[in-house]
Scaffold this motif. Sequence first.
Motif, PDB file in Angstrom:
ATOM      1  N   HIS A 163      -0.576  20.645  30.208  1.00 43.52           N
ATOM      2  CA  HIS A 163      -1.630  21.369  29.494  1.00 43.52           C
ATOM      3  C   HIS A 163      -2.261  22.373  30.451  1.00 43.52           C
ATOM      4  O   HIS A 163      -2.712  21.984  31.518  1.00 43.52           O
ATOM      5  CB  HIS A 163      -2.715  20.411  28.989  1.00 43.52           C
ATOM      6  CG  HIS A 163      -2.257  19.463  27.915  1.00 43.52           C
ATOM      7  ND1 HIS A 163      -3.124  18.706  27.178  1.00 43.52           N
ATOM      8  CD2 HIS A 163      -1.020  19.169  27.452  1.00 43.52           C
ATOM      9  CE1 HIS A 163      -2.442  17.973  26.304  1.00 43.52           C
ATOM     10  NE2 HIS A 163      -1.165  18.231  26.463  1.00 43.52           N
ATOM     11  N   SER A 213      -5.270  25.261  30.820  1.00 46.25           N
ATOM     12  CA  SER A 213      -6.470  25.868  30.210  1.00 46.25           C
ATOM     13  C   SER A 213      -6.933  27.040  31.062  1.00 46.25           C
ATOM     14  O   SER A 213      -7.184  26.883  32.255  1.00 46.25           O
ATOM     15  CB  SER A 213      -7.605  24.849  30.124  1.00 46.25           C
ATOM     16  OG  SER A 213      -7.169  23.684  29.471  1.00 46.25           O
ATOM     17  N   ASN A 218      -9.246  29.349  29.443  1.00 46.07           N
ATOM     18  CA  ASN A 218     -10.401  29.901  28.722  1.00 46.07           C
ATOM     19  C   ASN A 218     -11.567  30.119  29.679  1.00 46.07           C
ATOM     20  O   ASN A 218     -12.006  29.183  30.334  1.00 46.07           O
ATOM     21  CB  ASN A 218     -10.852  28.954  27.609  1.00 46.07           C
ATOM     22  CG  ASN A 218      -9.839  28.853  26.500  1.00 46.07           C
ATOM     23  OD1 ASN A 218      -8.739  29.378  26.620  1.00 46.07           O
ATOM     24  ND2 ASN A 218     -10.210  28.194  25.420  1.00 46.07           N
ATOM     25  N   VAL A 229       0.733  22.686  26.000  1.00 43.15           N
ATOM     26  CA  VAL A 229      -0.525  23.190  25.441  1.00 43.15           C
ATOM     27  C   VAL A 229      -1.034  24.308  26.341  1.00 43.15           C
ATOM     28  O   VAL A 229      -1.155  24.125  27.551  1.00 43.15           O
ATOM     29  CB  VAL A 229      -1.595  22.071  25.353  1.00 43.15           C
ATOM     30  CG1 VAL A 229      -2.923  22.628  24.849  1.00 43.15           C
ATOM     31  CG2 VAL A 229      -1.121  20.941  24.447  1.00 43.15           C
ATOM     32  N   GLN A 248      -4.118  27.235  26.638  1.00 42.98           N
ATOM     33  CA  GLN A 248      -5.358  27.839  26.127  1.00 42.98           C
ATOM     34  C   GLN A 248      -5.641  29.096  26.931  1.00 42.98           C
ATOM     35  O   GLN A 248      -5.863  29.031  28.128  1.00 42.98           O
ATOM     36  CB  GLN A 248      -6.515  26.841  26.264  1.00 42.98           C
ATOM     37  CG  GLN A 248      -6.268  25.552  25.494  1.00 42.98           C
ATOM     38  CD  GLN A 248      -7.289  24.473  25.804  1.00 42.98           C
ATOM     39  OE1 GLN A 248      -7.803  24.386  26.925  1.00 42.98           O
ATOM     40  NE2 GLN A 248      -7.574  23.631  24.821  1.00 42.98           N
ATOM     41  N   GLU A 267       0.958  24.022  21.281  1.00 41.12           N
ATOM     42  CA  GLU A 267      -0.370  24.513  20.898  1.00 41.12           C
ATOM     43  C   GLU A 267      -0.726  25.744  21.725  1.00 41.12           C
ATOM     44  O   GLU A 267      -0.624  25.719  22.944  1.00 41.12           O
ATOM     45  CB  GLU A 267      -1.427  23.427  21.147  1.00 41.12           C
ATOM     46  CG  GLU A 267      -1.212  22.181  20.318  1.00 41.12           C
ATOM     47  CD  GLU A 267      -2.254  21.113  20.614  1.00 41.12           C
ATOM     48  OE1 GLU A 267      -3.398  21.463  20.951  1.00 41.12           O
ATOM     49  OE2 GLU A 267      -1.903  19.919  20.526  1.00 41.12           O
ATOM     50  N   ASP A 324      -3.773  28.771  22.152  1.00 39.55           N
ATOM     51  CA  ASP A 324      -5.117  29.250  21.817  1.00 39.55           C
ATOM     52  C   ASP A 324      -5.258  30.695  22.274  1.00 39.55           C
ATOM     53  O   ASP A 324      -5.282  30.972  23.475  1.00 39.55           O
ATOM     54  CB  ASP A 324      -6.160  28.352  22.511  1.00 39.55           C
ATOM     55  CG  ASP A 324      -7.583  28.694  22.097  1.00 39.55           C
ATOM     56  OD1 ASP A 324      -7.785  29.722  21.429  1.00 39.55           O
ATOM     57  OD2 ASP A 324      -8.499  27.917  22.459  1.00 39.55           O
ATOM     58  N   ASP A 364     -10.300  35.177  20.230  1.00 39.08           N
ATOM     59  CA  ASP A 364     -11.105  36.223  20.884  1.00 39.08           C
ATOM     60  C   ASP A 364     -10.302  37.112  21.833  1.00 39.08           C
ATOM     61  O   ASP A 364     -10.868  37.692  22.762  1.00 39.08           O
ATOM     62  CB  ASP A 364     -12.287  35.601  21.658  1.00 39.08           C
ATOM     63  CG  ASP A 364     -13.119  34.693  20.784  1.00 39.08           C
ATOM     64  OD1 ASP A 364     -13.314  35.050  19.609  1.00 39.08           O
ATOM     65  OD2 ASP A 364     -13.563  33.627  21.263  1.00 39.08           O
ATOM     66  N   VAL A 418       0.450  24.583  16.531  1.00 40.99           N
ATOM     67  CA  VAL A 418      -0.970  24.919  16.431  1.00 40.99           C
ATOM     68  C   VAL A 418      -1.204  26.294  17.044  1.00 40.99           C
ATOM     69  O   VAL A 418      -0.855  26.530  18.194  1.00 40.99           O
ATOM     70  CB  VAL A 418      -1.821  23.875  17.185  1.00 40.99           C
ATOM     71  CG1 VAL A 418      -3.290  24.265  17.162  1.00 40.99           C
ATOM     72  CG2 VAL A 418      -1.619  22.487  16.583  1.00 40.99           C
ATOM     73  N   LEU A 419      -1.804  27.203  16.270  1.00 42.46           N
ATOM     74  CA  LEU A 419      -2.015  28.565  16.754  1.00 42.46           C
ATOM     75  C   LEU A 419      -3.417  29.035  16.407  1.00 42.46           C
ATOM     76  O   LEU A 419      -3.827  28.992  15.251  1.00 42.46           O
ATOM     77  CB  LEU A 419      -0.964  29.492  16.124  1.00 42.46           C
ATOM     78  CG  LEU A 419      -0.986  30.966  16.528  1.00 42.46           C
ATOM     79  CD1 LEU A 419      -0.853  31.131  18.038  1.00 42.46           C
ATOM     80  CD2 LEU A 419       0.125  31.728  15.814  1.00 42.46           C
ATOM     81  N   ARG A 420      -4.143  29.478  17.438  1.00 43.68           N
ATOM     82  CA  ARG A 420      -5.504  29.973  17.201  1.00 43.68           C
ATOM     83  C   ARG A 420      -5.553  31.474  17.421  1.00 43.68           C
ATOM     84  O   ARG A 420      -5.224  31.958  18.506  1.00 43.68           O
ATOM     85  CB  ARG A 420      -6.481  29.271  18.148  1.00 43.68           C
ATOM     86  CG  ARG A 420      -6.604  27.799  17.850  1.00 43.68           C
ATOM     87  CD  ARG A 420      -7.730  27.140  18.637  1.00 43.68           C
ATOM     88  NE  ARG A 420      -7.928  25.796  18.152  1.00 43.68           N
ATOM     89  CZ  ARG A 420      -7.210  24.750  18.580  1.00 43.68           C
ATOM     90  NH1 ARG A 420      -6.287  24.918  19.501  1.00 43.68           N
ATOM     91  NH2 ARG A 420      -7.425  23.559  18.078  1.00 43.68           N
ATOM     92  N   ARG A 425      -8.397  33.421  16.123  1.00 47.26           N
ATOM     93  CA  ARG A 425      -9.708  33.877  15.656  1.00 47.26           C
ATOM     94  C   ARG A 425     -10.099  35.202  16.314  1.00 47.26           C
ATOM     95  O   ARG A 425      -9.902  35.386  17.522  1.00 47.26           O
ATOM     96  CB  ARG A 425     -10.771  32.821  16.008  1.00 47.26           C
ATOM     97  CG  ARG A 425     -12.191  33.234  15.608  1.00 47.26           C
ATOM     98  CD  ARG A 425     -13.214  32.248  16.130  1.00 47.26           C
ATOM     99  NE  ARG A 425     -13.286  32.271  17.580  1.00 47.26           N
ATOM    100  CZ  ARG A 425     -13.881  31.332  18.314  1.00 47.26           C
ATOM    101  NH1 ARG A 425     -14.423  30.290  17.725  1.00 47.26           N
ATOM    102  NH2 ARG A 425     -13.913  31.413  19.628  1.00 47.26           N
ATOM    103  N   ASN A 443      -1.063  24.254  11.913  1.00 52.29           N
ATOM    104  CA  ASN A 443      -2.490  24.564  11.938  1.00 52.29           C
ATOM    105  C   ASN A 443      -2.743  25.988  12.421  1.00 52.29           C
ATOM    106  O   ASN A 443      -2.248  26.387  13.478  1.00 52.29           O
ATOM    107  CB  ASN A 443      -3.235  23.599  12.879  1.00 52.29           C
ATOM    108  CG  ASN A 443      -3.178  22.174  12.380  1.00 52.29           C
ATOM    109  OD1 ASN A 443      -2.974  21.928  11.192  1.00 52.29           O
ATOM    110  ND2 ASN A 443      -3.355  21.235  13.296  1.00 52.29           N
ATOM    111  N   LEU A 444      -3.541  26.735  11.672  1.00 55.06           N
ATOM    112  CA  LEU A 444      -3.822  28.125  12.012  1.00 55.06           C
ATOM    113  C   LEU A 444      -5.318  28.390  11.984  1.00 55.06           C
ATOM    114  O   LEU A 444      -6.003  28.017  11.033  1.00 55.06           O
ATOM    115  CB  LEU A 444      -3.171  29.034  10.968  1.00 55.06           C
ATOM    116  CG  LEU A 444      -1.875  29.759  11.298  1.00 55.06           C
ATOM    117  CD1 LEU A 444      -1.472  30.599  10.096  1.00 55.06           C
ATOM    118  CD2 LEU A 444      -2.027  30.628  12.524  1.00 55.06           C
ATOM    119  N   ASP A 445      -5.809  29.055  13.023  1.00 56.65           N
ATOM    120  CA  ASP A 445      -7.194  29.521  13.031  1.00 56.65           C
ATOM    121  C   ASP A 445      -7.174  31.032  12.866  1.00 56.65           C
ATOM    122  O   ASP A 445      -6.751  31.751  13.768  1.00 56.65           O
ATOM    123  CB  ASP A 445      -7.862  29.123  14.362  1.00 56.65           C
ATOM    124  CG  ASP A 445      -9.344  29.462  14.384  1.00 56.65           C
ATOM    125  OD1 ASP A 445      -9.801  30.222  13.496  1.00 56.65           O
ATOM    126  OD2 ASP A 445     -10.053  28.968  15.292  1.00 56.65           O
TER     127      ASP A 445
END
Lengths: 198, 291
Positions: free
Chosen positions: A76, A78, A80, A98, A100, A122, A124, A127, A146-148, A150, A171-173
């Motif tokens: 994973h 990250s 962000n 994963v 992010q 996944e 992310d 933004d 899983v895909l974000r 936003r 899953n979609l954001d």
Amino acid sequence: MFQILEYLFFAGVLLIALAVVLFLVTLVRKRFKRLWIPSFILCVGIVTLISPAIYTRILLSVDLGPRERMVDGEVHISLNGWDGNSYAFLQTRPETVVLQMANADVDDQALQYLRHMKNLRELDLNDSKVTDQGLKVLVELESLEVLRLRSTLITDQGFRDFLMTLPNLKNLDIRETSVSNEVANEWKNAKSGRRILR
Amino acid sequence: MSDSVVGLKLDANANHDESHATYLGRACELAYLDAKQGSIEFRKQLGLDAELISISNTQAYIGENDGAIVVAFRGSESFTTIDGFKDWLLTNARNFLILPEGRIGTDFAAAGVGARFHSGFMSALNDIWDPLFAKVDNAYSECERPVWLTGHSLGGALALLCAWRLHQHFVAVHQICTFGAPMIGNDIAAEAFKREFPSKIYRYVDIGDIVPKLPTISLFSNSYAHCDTEIVVGEATEKSALNCLKETAAQTVDGAINSLVANSLWSEVKKGMPSHLMGNYLSRLTSKRRQ
């Protein structure tokens, strides 16, 4: 680490209590020349007591990544809000599961580094500056569930061309994007168990 | 608990108002009941089929009906019982700011690699997460309804953290309403919550309640921050213990705290304790609605 700080704090409390008792004993016995012993213990106690606070508030700086962890045998990563600026190192992490990277400086170019992440499940990209062009890279990532996205610049066109066909996407954001409800619903209803944040 | 509140309703189409807060506040109060009584009262007063999930020191009721899924977290047990003390020790007292390891760590790292959260609250959420998520996920899969989260005191902190994790697992959260909840993390965390839940978080804070000011005064802790949106209840003219302290300091320029000042300070502190109780929040809401 934090447990040690907790013990230090309580050790400080005990030392101060000990010093107070010794103070009283020395005073009662009128051995005034020995007063330096409880005084010394008191000082040590106070320093011990406040050392956790000094460490956590002044000395401890927050680690701003990249944060890489093994979770149940999966990598994973990250990023962000991290303090780095080049995403090129992701090329050397093809085993990532994963990822992010919800940062404003992530663009279509940065997504090129994800090309070989065949296990990526996944992702992310909230933004970020990702557009329909960037989604093209994702077509090859067949493990993606899983895909974000936003507040990105994707449109109905990009959604239809590149996301509709991703076989495992669940899953979609798509909050704050221009993707229409019509297209979103079409994708959602095509397979049971799909979820959208919008 | 009077009968006059029977028939409370949650309207997901309306903007947040006192009717939401009263309904969810009632759920918080009922969350302190035991499993059997709780189920009966949730049905009778709120029209929800509710079930208690209880793992070690963390308890939550998950209720559902045709129009809503409601998760209500229980706050700390009374400090005077052994269980209550354990509760306090394991959650409230261990207030280091951390980012945990494991899957929960990845979920919360999404708030930013610099985001840090209260370690006690984090482990309390982790304890209850698997059964809680399974139940909410199941209910949400059957029918996607608005999900409401609420909690009093420690429960409010858990409701906020739970909301974050539900979003990470694509269960859309409709609203989070907390009463007298302490802070959950640092400023980066608070900022991320604001971004993730725009106008979905409502933190009710009584003007005399000291718990929402915690855990800033802890010796161990780093700096904490609150997330939006705070709603203050109670009379603004009322003296809070904190204001009273400031006034006391001003009155003691001559160097001595006389017994009169000491007494008034103590009475304010005593008043501050009941203002944290859930019953106080509910009566504040009722009087606010009457106005």
